[in-house]
Write a protein that holds these residues in place. Structure first.
Motif, PDB file in Angstrom:
ATOM      1  N   GLY A 217     -16.589  56.374  -3.349  1.00 22.82           N
ATOM      2  CA  GLY A 217     -15.443  55.669  -2.794  1.00 22.82           C
ATOM      3  C   GLY A 217     -15.513  55.346  -1.320  1.00 22.82           C
ATOM      4  O   GLY A 217     -14.621  54.671  -0.794  1.00 22.82           O
ATOM      5  N   LEU A 218     -16.564  55.776  -0.635  1.00 23.22           N
ATOM      6  CA  LEU A 218     -16.593  55.645   0.816  1.00 23.22           C
ATOM      7  C   LEU A 218     -16.892  54.241   1.320  1.00 23.22           C
ATOM      8  O   LEU A 218     -16.774  53.975   2.516  1.00 23.22           O
ATOM      9  CB  LEU A 218     -17.616  56.610   1.420  1.00 23.22           C
ATOM     10  N   HIS A 219     -17.266  53.324   0.434  1.00 23.80           N
ATOM     11  CA  HIS A 219     -17.621  51.984   0.883  1.00 23.80           C
ATOM     12  C   HIS A 219     -16.384  51.143   1.185  1.00 23.80           C
ATOM     13  O   HIS A 219     -16.490  50.100   1.821  1.00 23.80           O
ATOM     14  CB  HIS A 219     -18.499  51.293  -0.159  1.00 23.80           C
ATOM     15  N   GLY A 220     -15.222  51.603   0.746  1.00 21.81           N
ATOM     16  CA  GLY A 220     -13.990  50.883   1.008  1.00 21.81           C
ATOM     17  C   GLY A 220     -13.079  51.657   1.935  1.00 21.81           C
ATOM     18  O   GLY A 220     -13.511  52.547   2.668  1.00 21.81           O
ATOM     19  N   SER A 221     -11.794  51.301   1.886  1.00 23.43           N
ATOM     20  CA  SER A 221     -10.799  51.979   2.700  1.00 23.43           C
ATOM     21  C   SER A 221     -10.652  53.426   2.261  1.00 23.43           C
ATOM     22  O   SER A 221     -10.839  53.771   1.084  1.00 23.43           O
ATOM     23  CB  SER A 221      -9.458  51.249   2.578  1.00 23.43           C
TER      24      SER A 221
END
Length: 270
Positions: A217-221
């Motif tokens: 999930g770290l590629h987004g907000s």
């Protein structure tokens, strides 16, 4: 003449998101969270469950930290943090004496950042993790009876899975004359992500699974990722209050300053 002046050192900017939830079982949220990125301070406090006024204890810690102001550097921030933690410790003890009904206390875990330096200070079993690239590191070490037994080799990791006193903590703010904390510090890198959380989250996650969820999930907000972690803990039972703060660090150079005119006295100095 227009001149451009830029400082050589780089500062950090921060993306911050925080959530706290009462959970699926309890009626009172004894967790408290606070974030003051302008001061470089983020805090999770978890009031001691089963004790009178655990919510008072955690709220007192965060209320004291709200007064930290703008530090001049890492040492100043650390001094301001510890003075306020000591004040909170005293206020919690005074409240316990006033109520006359036993111990009041709270865990605390704090992330302190100045320039390219971080420090993690904690007491109890709330945790800080750091995600650097695809590597998750648990920065803190639980102050629990279970961890003490693991450290001495009295029990094995396999035996720890069914240990009946997993949630018994050995340190907390408000239970000793002065705060008893540990600290880990180090250098920041571009893109570092820190996760601060109460044990209401980590009760439902092994570190390996937590690493997978964060990496995915770290590629987004950070906001939907924070929501996802809370939701997963609730779906898995939510027996305790659940609190999460996530902080992503980015390098941000000092602003470029436009200076009009000639200043011969500064020649050779800039």
């Amino acid at each position: 003449m227009n001149k451009q002046v830029m400082a050589a050192d780089e500062m950090m900017s921060f993306e911050t998101t925080l959530r706290t939830d009462v959970g699926c079982v309890r009626t009172l949220n004894e967790d408290s969270v606070m974030a003051t990125p302008e001061a470089g301070l983020w805090v999770v406090a978890d009031g001691m469950g089963g004790h009178t006024a655990g919510d008072f204890a955690s709220q007192t810690i965060c209320a004291e930290m709200d007064t930290v102001g703008l530090p001049t550097g890492a040492m100043d921030l650390r001094a301001r943090f510890m003075s306020r933690l000591t004040a909170a410790n005293t206020r919690i003890q005074n409240k316990a004496a006033e109520l006359g009904s036993g111990t009041i206390g709270s865990t605390v875990v704090a992330l302190l950042i100045q320039q390219d330096h971080f420090a993690c200070i904690w007491s109890g079993d709330s945790r800080i993790y750091r995600m650097r690239g695809d590597q998750l590191t648990r920065v803190t070490r639980d102050h629990t009876e279970l961890q003490a037994l693991l450290d001495t080799g009295a029990i094995t990791p396999e035996e720890a899975e069914n240990f009946p006193r997993k949630n018994v903590i050995t340190r907390a703010i408000g239970v000793t004359k002065l705060p008893e904390c540990d600290m880990v510090e180090g250098a920041l890198l571009e893109g570092d992500v820190f996760l601060l959380c109460s044990d209401g989250l980590t009760e439902y996650f092994e570190d390996a699974e937590l690493a997978d969820v964060l990496y995915t999930g770290l590629h987004g907000s950070l906001e939907p990722l924070c929501d996802q972690l809370i939701s997963m803990a609730l779906l898995r039972g939510g027996k305790d209050n659940v609190s999460v703060i996530m902080v992503r660090c980015h390098k941000a150079g000092f602003p470029v300053l436009a200076i009009e005119g000639e200043y011969p006295e500064f020649r050779g100095e800039l």
